[in-house]
Design a protein around this motif. Sequence first.
Motif, mmCIF file in Angstrom:
data_model
loop_
_atom_site.group_PDB
_atom_site.id
_atom_site.type_symbol
_atom_site.label_atom_id
_atom_site.label_comp_id
_atom_site.label_asym_id
_atom_site.label_seq_id
_atom_site.Cartn_x
_atom_site.Cartn_y
_atom_site.Cartn_z
ATOM 1 N N LYS A 54 0.886 -1.228 -0.132
ATOM 2 C CA LYS A 54 0.241 -0.112 -0.134
ATOM 3 C C LYS A 54 0.877 1.210 -0.077
ATOM 4 N N ARG A 56 2.113 2.298 2.727
ATOM 5 C CA ARG A 56 1.412 2.868 3.663
ATOM 6 C C ARG A 56 2.367 3.312 4.999
ATOM 7 N N SER A 140 -7.935 -0.404 3.985
ATOM 8 C CA SER A 140 -8.461 -0.413 2.660
ATOM 9 C C SER A 140 -7.709 -0.738 1.656
ATOM 10 N N ASN A 142 -6.358 0.312 -1.036
ATOM 11 C CA ASN A 142 -6.032 1.186 -2.014
ATOM 12 C C ASN A 142 -4.331 1.731 -1.742
ATOM 13 N N SER A 148 -10.459 5.292 -1.063
ATOM 14 C CA SER A 148 -10.646 3.547 -0.945
ATOM 15 C C SER A 148 -11.374 2.926 -1.800
ATOM 16 N N HIS A 233 -5.230 11.987 2.839
ATOM 17 C CA HIS A 233 -6.370 10.769 2.562
ATOM 18 C C HIS A 233 -7.285 11.158 1.292
#
Length: 342
Positions: A54, A56, A140, A142, A148, A233
């Motif tokens: 991700k 992330r 999520s 994405n 998302s 986001h």
Amino acid sequence: MYETLCLPPSAAALEDAARRIQCGELVAFPTETVYGLGGNALDAEAVLKIFIAKNRPADNPLIAHVSAISQLEPLCEVSDDARRLMDAFWPGPLTLLLPKKDIVPAITTSGLSSVAVRMPRHPVALALIDHSGVPIAAPSANLSGRPSPTTAQHVLEDMQGRIPLILDGGACEIGVESTVLDMTGDIPTVLRPGAITADMVAGVVGQARVADSVMRALREGEAAPSPGMRHKHYAPRGSLTIVRGSADAVIHKICALYDAAPDAFILAQSPHLPAYGARRVLDMGKNAADAAHNLFAALRQMDELRVPRIFAEGWLEDGVGLALMNRMARAAAFDIVEGEDE
Ligand code: TXA
Ligand code: MG
């Protein structure tokens, strides 16, 4: 690089997916809110793969998804109020933050002492968790920062080559992520609004509040109650402005803004479409639930059309409308203006 398979959730595909989860691989799957990117929540290496796939930030913790309340015992301390909320709203779009036990690796919770847990209501998600026999960590599905995914196609757009398998369960029913409710303090506190509202929570356990940071940007240096609120986001590539107020004032203001901005697009409530005449408008639906269902797909569509400037009508911030406006406000980087009458 993976060759990413996207399969309907047949019995064989579910078995394959469950085996992959057991082997420490990742599988994207549908829930009633948005698609999740799943890995074994108790396997630090699998969880690391989620963060990498991700892109992330490591300080943004994951939700552990279960298919039975008995699965929670080893993971966290469950208070009486938490149990009441599970009885009332699980399976469903409510994530609870509870004190974590040692078996949950630090990477899953980004080193925090609480763990986020939820039982999704989508039959494919429940079957996958059940067949895997482990709690599934799933943010999520994405790329970090993007809207998302609410269809398997959205997941493929972001995750092609990054994960081996997507289970395609069609479009997600709700369309915005679960309510995140902090149960570790004195009063249950909504950190991220979703389809389960603070009023619904209070109806079961007597009290609940919404963190005041839900509808505003964090101040410079302010600690985020939930790490996810610190990160950029949902942002479309074009810039998004939200206009709120009475219908007439909103329509009048958006027409003025649109007419001064070449190639703009309007995200409007169904009954207002005729008021925009020949301008480019996307129909978000007739109520907040429709708009929540449509929002992330709409933002992705704006990207596909390379729309540089988006003007969105605001919605009333009650019921699922608060979750909708929370996501829209973040996607707009809090560029929210009031409508103007003629
Ligand atoms: O509906 C959903 O919740 C979806 C589906 C897949 O279940 N999942 C989802 O996960 O939205 P994610 O990772 O995109 O969002 C989880 C949110 C983040 O804002 C994160 O910061 C917060 O929950 N969170 C998770 N664990 C936390 C913790 N221990 N303390 C505070 N916030 C936490
Ligand atoms: Mg997310």
